[in-house]
Design an enzyme around this catalytic site. Structure first.
Site, PDB file in Angstrom:
ATOM      1  CE1 TYR A  40      30.582  67.352  50.786  1.00 22.42           C
ATOM      2  CE2 TYR A  40      31.514  65.056  50.732  1.00 22.42           C
ATOM      3  CZ  TYR A  40      30.583  66.138  49.986  1.00 22.42           C
ATOM      4  OH  TYR A  40      30.075  65.990  48.897  1.00 22.42           O
ATOM      5  CE  LYS A  44      27.558  65.007  51.698  1.00 22.16           C
ATOM      6  NZ  LYS A  44      26.551  66.137  51.817  1.00 22.16           N
TER       7      LYS A  44
END
Length: 303
Positions: free
Chosen positions: A165, A169
């Site tokens: 993640y 990001k």
């Protein structure tokens, strides 16, 4: 001055619930015509249903706004192309894209399956790339576009168990930086929102008192600001529980050594000066770093 989106068309991905739903509802309340996108899967990206997106679109229509829904999987270029065609057939333009769709597959890196790393990267990063690629020619042609990436503190600063993640990001920030440069002359502005809110993706991660304050609606004002006509560009704006801050990526001035002095030992000996935060500035683009170093190297050779 009130921010209005009259005569503007917006696509919001992952808008069947949580942050995306809040963004879509507020855009519509301020006059935008909204295509509500949601694949309708679980937090981990499995499953799929068009029902969540249609419920939000119906909510907008019942309040007097204009909205349609589309269940495209943002990682599927053909489905995304159909989504964009649907918006163009309905309204003839696309002014705003909020790349909000996301999933979680958390695990320590040691235990993480590569399939879970790939899937999170695919949805967050490539999903944003695919959707942006589909609207980019439209925005260039009409001379107007507002693009919003959804980054995260996990990418900017790291969070245990979120290597997939976090990587996705932070990659979106790099994507934003370049699109800002390429879109500037076409009046395409590109920003990143770093939100935290009580949604399906944060349920169970934070205590109830914190979650009560962290409503999606407390984040949405930042999204609205970043896609408005007078929005800035190349900004990372963080939003949680009605608090807002800006993240800068800065670089210290550094130290240059002449050829004979370019050693690891000299880096260690000058580490405090190299790291001095008082000299840090934000660079306008990657080439500025190269130019800075070239100038510093030339001066070091003369001394």
């Amino acid at each position: 001055m009130t921010i209005s989106f009259e005569n503007r068309v917006a696509i919001v991905t992952g808008a069947g619930a949580g942050l995306g739903r809040s963004h879509a509802l507020e855009l519509a309340r301020r006059g935008a015509k909204v295509l509500v996108n949601d694949f309708g899967g679980g937090v981990d990206g499995t499953g799929g249903s068009s029902e969540p997106a249609e419920k939000v679109a119906e909510e907008i229509r019942e309040a007097g706004g204009e909205a349609i829904s589309h269940g495209a999987d943002v990682t599927n270029p053909e489905q995304v192309a159909d989504m964009v065609r649907t918006a163009m057939d309905q309204w003839g333009r696309i002014d705003i894209l909020i790349n909000n769709a996301g999933i979680l597959r958390d695990s320590s890196f040691m235990k993480m399956e590569m399939a879970d790393f790939d899937k999170v990267m695919a949805v967050h990063l490539m999903g944003s790339v695919i959707c942006t690629k589909a609207v980019w020619p439209i925005m260039r042609e009409q001379g107007y576009g507002r693009l919003l990436m959804t980054t995260s503190s996990s990418g900017l600063y790291g969070n245990f168990g979120q290597s997939n993640y976090g990587a996705a990001k932070m990659a979106l920030v790099g994507f934003m930086n370049t699109l800002h440069l390429e879109g500037e002359k076409y009046n395409i502005r590109v920003n990143s929102l770093g939100p935290a809110a009580a949604t399906r993706m944060t349920e169970g991660l934070l205590p109830p008192p914190a979650l009560e304050m962290m409503t999606p609606e407390s984040v949405t004002p930042a999204a609205i600001f970043l896609v408005a006509e007078d929005a800035p560009s190349r900004v990372i704006l963080n939003a949680t529980a009605g608090a807002f801050s800006r993240t800068y990526i800065e670089e210290t001035q550094g130290v240059a050594f002449a050829p004979g002095d370019q050693t690891a030992e000299n880096i260690a000996a000058n580490w405090d000066e190299i790291s001095d935060p008082k000299t840090a500035v934000e660079l306008p683009q990657g080439a500025a770093q190269v130019m800075k170093f070239a100038q510093m190297a030339g001066e070091a050779r003369k001394s």
